[in-house]
Design an enzyme around this catalytic site. Structure first.
Site, PDB file in Angstrom:
ATOM      1  N   ARG A  24       0.820  -1.217   0.000  1.00  0.00           N
ATOM      2  CA  ARG A  24       0.000   0.000   0.000  1.00  0.00           C
ATOM      3  C   ARG A  24       0.856   1.271   0.000  1.00  0.00           C
ATOM      4  NH1 ARG A  24      -5.533  -0.280   1.113  1.00  0.00           N
ATOM      5  NH2 ARG A  24      -6.245  -2.372   0.687  1.00  0.00           N
ATOM      6  N   ARG A  28      -3.178   6.962   0.816  1.00  0.00           N
ATOM      7  CA  ARG A  28      -3.647   8.188   1.455  1.00  0.00           C
ATOM      8  C   ARG A  28      -2.659   8.866   2.399  1.00  0.00           C
ATOM      9  NH1 ARG A  28      -9.107   5.812   3.540  1.00  0.00           N
ATOM     10  NH2 ARG A  28      -7.729   4.005   3.459  1.00  0.00           N
ATOM     11  N   ARG A  37      -6.262  11.836  -6.160  1.00  0.00           N
ATOM     12  CA  ARG A  37      -7.536  11.177  -5.878  1.00  0.00           C
ATOM     13  C   ARG A  37      -8.680  12.173  -6.055  1.00  0.00           C
ATOM     14  NH1 ARG A  37     -11.780   8.827  -4.177  1.00  0.00           N
ATOM     15  NH2 ARG A  37     -11.889   7.469  -2.362  1.00  0.00           N
ATOM     16  N   ASP A  74      -6.738  -2.360  -7.672  1.00  0.00           N
ATOM     17  CA  ASP A  74      -7.317  -2.955  -6.460  1.00  0.00           C
ATOM     18  C   ASP A  74      -7.645  -4.406  -6.751  1.00  0.00           C
ATOM     19  OD1 ASP A  74      -8.318  -2.051  -3.646  1.00  0.00           O
ATOM     20  OD2 ASP A  74      -9.821  -3.452  -4.395  1.00  0.00           O
ATOM     21  N   TYR A 149     -15.289 -10.485  -0.131  1.00  0.00           N
ATOM     22  CA  TYR A 149     -15.915  -9.192  -0.438  1.00  0.00           C
ATOM     23  C   TYR A 149     -17.146  -9.371  -1.332  1.00  0.00           C
ATOM     24  CZ  TYR A 149     -11.841  -6.958   1.604  1.00  0.00           C
ATOM     25  OH  TYR A 149     -10.876  -6.553   2.480  1.00  0.00           O
TER      26      TYR A 149
HETATM   27  O1  1CP Z   1       0.218   0.755  -3.233  1.00  0.00           O
HETATM   28  C1  1CP Z   1      -0.267  -0.359  -3.375  1.00  0.00           C
HETATM   29  O2  1CP Z   1      -0.108  -1.308  -2.574  1.00  0.00           O
HETATM   30  C2  1CP Z   1      -1.016  -0.665  -4.661  1.00  0.00           C
HETATM   31  C3  1CP Z   1      -2.426  -0.487  -4.645  1.00  0.00           C
HETATM   32  C4  1CP Z   1      -3.378  -1.386  -3.866  1.00  0.00           C
HETATM   33  C5  1CP Z   1      -3.320  -2.757  -3.524  1.00  0.00           C
HETATM   34  C6  1CP Z   1      -2.169  -3.723  -3.718  1.00  0.00           C
HETATM   35  C7  1CP Z   1      -4.633  -0.906  -3.414  1.00  0.00           C
HETATM   36  C8  1CP Z   1      -5.080   0.483  -3.545  1.00  0.00           C
HETATM   37  N1  1CP Z   1      -5.343  -1.969  -2.904  1.00  0.00           N
HETATM   38  C9  1CP Z   1      -4.564  -3.092  -2.932  1.00  0.00           C
HETATM   39  C10 1CP Z   1      -4.922  -4.452  -2.501  1.00  0.00           C
HETATM   40  C11 1CP Z   1      -6.139  -4.660  -1.682  1.00  0.00           C
HETATM   41  N2  1CP Z   1      -7.377  -4.067  -1.784  1.00  0.00           N
HETATM   42  C12 1CP Z   1      -6.230  -5.650  -0.672  1.00  0.00           C
HETATM   43  C13 1CP Z   1      -5.130  -6.606  -0.316  1.00  0.00           C
HETATM   44  C14 1CP Z   1      -4.100  -5.974   0.543  1.00  0.00           C
HETATM   45  C15 1CP Z   1      -4.527  -5.592   1.948  1.00  0.00           C
HETATM   46  O3  1CP Z   1      -4.977  -6.476   2.689  1.00  0.00           O
HETATM   47  O4  1CP Z   1      -4.348  -4.429   2.288  1.00  0.00           O
HETATM   48  C16 1CP Z   1      -7.533  -5.593  -0.130  1.00  0.00           C
HETATM   49  C17 1CP Z   1      -8.092  -6.449   0.983  1.00  0.00           C
HETATM   50  C18 1CP Z   1      -8.255  -4.599  -0.847  1.00  0.00           C
HETATM   51  C19 1CP Z   1      -9.683  -4.219  -0.673  1.00  0.00           C
HETATM   52  C20 1CP Z   1      -9.769  -2.786  -0.318  1.00  0.00           C
HETATM   53  N3  1CP Z   1      -9.645  -1.778  -1.232  1.00  0.00           N
HETATM   54  C21 1CP Z   1      -9.898  -2.196   0.951  1.00  0.00           C
HETATM   55  C22 1CP Z   1      -9.984  -2.946   2.266  1.00  0.00           C
HETATM   56  C23 1CP Z   1     -11.375  -2.998   2.772  1.00  0.00           C
HETATM   57  C24 1CP Z   1     -11.460  -3.704   4.121  1.00  0.00           C
HETATM   58  O5  1CP Z   1     -11.762  -4.895   4.170  1.00  0.00           O
HETATM   59  O6  1CP Z   1     -11.257  -3.035   5.129  1.00  0.00           O
HETATM   60  C25 1CP Z   1      -9.890  -0.800   0.790  1.00  0.00           C
HETATM   61  C26 1CP Z   1     -10.033   0.258   1.837  1.00  0.00           C
HETATM   62  C27 1CP Z   1      -9.706  -0.563  -0.601  1.00  0.00           C
HETATM   63  C28 1CP Z   1      -9.563   0.769  -1.265  1.00  0.00           C
HETATM   64  C29 1CP Z   1      -8.181   1.106  -1.648  1.00  0.00           C
HETATM   65  N4  1CP Z   1      -7.378   0.306  -2.466  1.00  0.00           N
HETATM   66  C30 1CP Z   1      -6.178   0.943  -2.676  1.00  0.00           C
HETATM   67  C31 1CP Z   1      -6.216   2.197  -1.960  1.00  0.00           C
HETATM   68  C32 1CP Z   1      -5.120   3.225  -1.942  1.00  0.00           C
HETATM   69  C33 1CP Z   1      -7.464   2.279  -1.317  1.00  0.00           C
HETATM   70  C34 1CP Z   1      -7.993   3.440  -0.498  1.00  0.00           C
HETATM   71  C35 1CP Z   1      -9.057   4.116  -1.278  1.00  0.00           C
HETATM   72  C36 1CP Z   1      -9.035   5.605  -1.304  1.00  0.00           C
HETATM   73  O7  1CP Z   1      -8.101   6.257  -1.803  1.00  0.00           O
HETATM   74  O8  1CP Z   1     -10.036   6.141  -0.851  1.00  0.00           O
END
Ligand code: 1CP
Length: 342
Positions: A24, A28, A37, A74, A149
């Site tokens: 990640r 943010r 964003r 994502d 999900y």
């Molecule tokens: O920088 C990086 O790592 C690349 C981008 C990336 C990756 C690899 C994002 C951007 N998401 C992910 C993978 C991801 N997405 C996972 C696996 C890794 C982990 O466990 O953290 C999971 C479970 C998700 C699902 C997801 N997408 C969540 C989690 C929800 C929960 O269960 O709590 C969330 C909050 C997102 C949104 C998201 N994805 C990525 C970002 C930067 C964000 C935040 C969104 C925003 O900017 O508002």
């Protein structure tokens, strides 16, 4: 490509100081991400518009000089490309219409690559713009984690809806995992075709399953993905991250055939050292140590370098960085890893 340190580690070589990146790392906690964003509008616009996605992928590389960039996308673009609705709500996370047993046969993969083509375009453009020594990591979610999900329609603390679905409707659940695995394998292959050097499979919710379900729902579908990716790209390293797998980590590596294991921060050092004897490991600083900074950070980094620095190691967090983390703490972590001496 000989100068990509992370790829050397993937071959089982020891590099010290180890290559470093963060799960990640585009996100943010970076003001330049928040700015982008806002300009993109929605989170999905950020993922599907290569102009934005390339920029956001490169931001942490410019700022910190990490050894690897990870594609900005994502894990939930796969269900989205299969025709499930998806939106991301500020402060809530992903929201989808919960999938029921009858929906499984309606999943339509015929538009998969068309819908995901902006992601492949992002990979191509990022590879061109990255410094040659920087590894590009593509990724997908593991079928189990993606399914949690799709079934709950949102993130859940214990993934109870998906566990229940798996026990009550085993055939439909197996079919669902098969569809996700097959699409994810094709998705990774296309990312590699477009220029990804390494791919990572995120199984964020592997830790909530009993032994039998872990084997059936985590190991088997990931093994299928590994097999299919290797058939097309036999030499591209694959990182498996079954977060929370505990004493099942060793089994997971053996049975899925992943090249490297992503370790979460709860894996004890002695266990991590045993796992490292069988191949490269990645991890595993507690993201809360990075958030806290100071002594917690210093002592966490030191322990990983001292315990795992003698073998094939990719320095990383044990899960994603949290949005409140100060940028100076990330700078300190990178500097400390880079200046380490054995
Ligand atoms: O920088 C990086 O790592 C690349 C981008 C990336 C990756 C690899 C994002 C951007 N998401 C992910 C993978 C991801 N997405 C996972 C696996 C890794 C982990 O466990 O953290 C999971 C479970 C998700 C699902 C997801 N997408 C969540 C989690 C929800 C929960 O269960 O709590 C969330 C909050 C997102 C949104 C998201 N994805 C990525 C970002 C930067 C964000 C935040 C969104 C925003 O900017 O508002």
């Amino acid at each position: 490509m000989a100068d990509r340190k992370l790829l050397e580690v993937m071959k089982g070589q020891n590099a010290f100081p180890p290559p470093v990146w963060m799960m990640r790392q585009a996100g943010r906690y970076l003001p330049e991400y928040r700015e982008m964003r806002k300009r993109a509008g929605s989170f999905l616009d950020l993922c599907y518009n290569p102009d934005f996605a390339v920029e956001v992928t490169l931001q942490p590389i410019r700022r910190f000089g990490f050894d690897a960039a990870i594609l900005f996308s994502d894990i939930l673009v796969i269900p989205h490309a299969l025709g499930r609705d998806l939106r991301f709500e500020e402060g809530v996370g992903p929201l989808m219409t919960p999938l029921d047993e009858n929906d499984v046969s309606t999943l339509d993969s015929s538009h998969l690559h068309h819908r995901l083509s902006p992601v492949y375009e992002t990979v191509r453009r990022v590879r061109k713009e990255l410094p040659s020594e920087t590894t590009l990591i593509g990724f997908c979610g593991a079928p189990w984690t993606v399914a949690t999900y799709m079934i709950a329609g949102r993130g859940t603390p214990d993934q109870a809806p998906a566990r229940l679905f798996g026990y009550k409707s085993p055939e439909a659940f197996a079919q669902l995992l098969d569809v996700i695995a097959s699409c994810s394998a094709d998705y990774l292959i296309r990312q590699i075709d477009a220029g990804a050097d390494v791919v990572q499979i995120f199984d964020s919710w592997a830790g909530v399953l009993d032994e039998v379900s872990f084997e059936r729902w985590c190991v088997r579908p990931v093994a299928e993905i590994v097999k299919r990716v290797r058939k097309k790209h036999p030499h591209v390293p694959i990182i498996g991250f079954p977060k929370g797998a505990g004493s099942l980590y060793a089994d997971y590596r053996e049975r899925t055939g992943v090249t490297a294991l992503g370790l979460d921060w709860t894996v004890p050092m002695e266990a991590a050292q045993i796992l490292q004897k069988a191949g490269p490991v990645q991890g595993n600083l507690d993201p809360m140590r990075l958030l806290a900074g100071g002594r917690a950070l210093e002592e966490g980094v030191d322990a990983i370098l001292a315990g795992l620095g003698g073998g094939p190691l990719i320095f990383n967090l044990g899960h994603g960085i949290t949005p409140q983390t100060p940028i100076e703490h990330v700078e300190r972590m990178v500097k400390k890893v880079r200046e380490a001496r054995q």
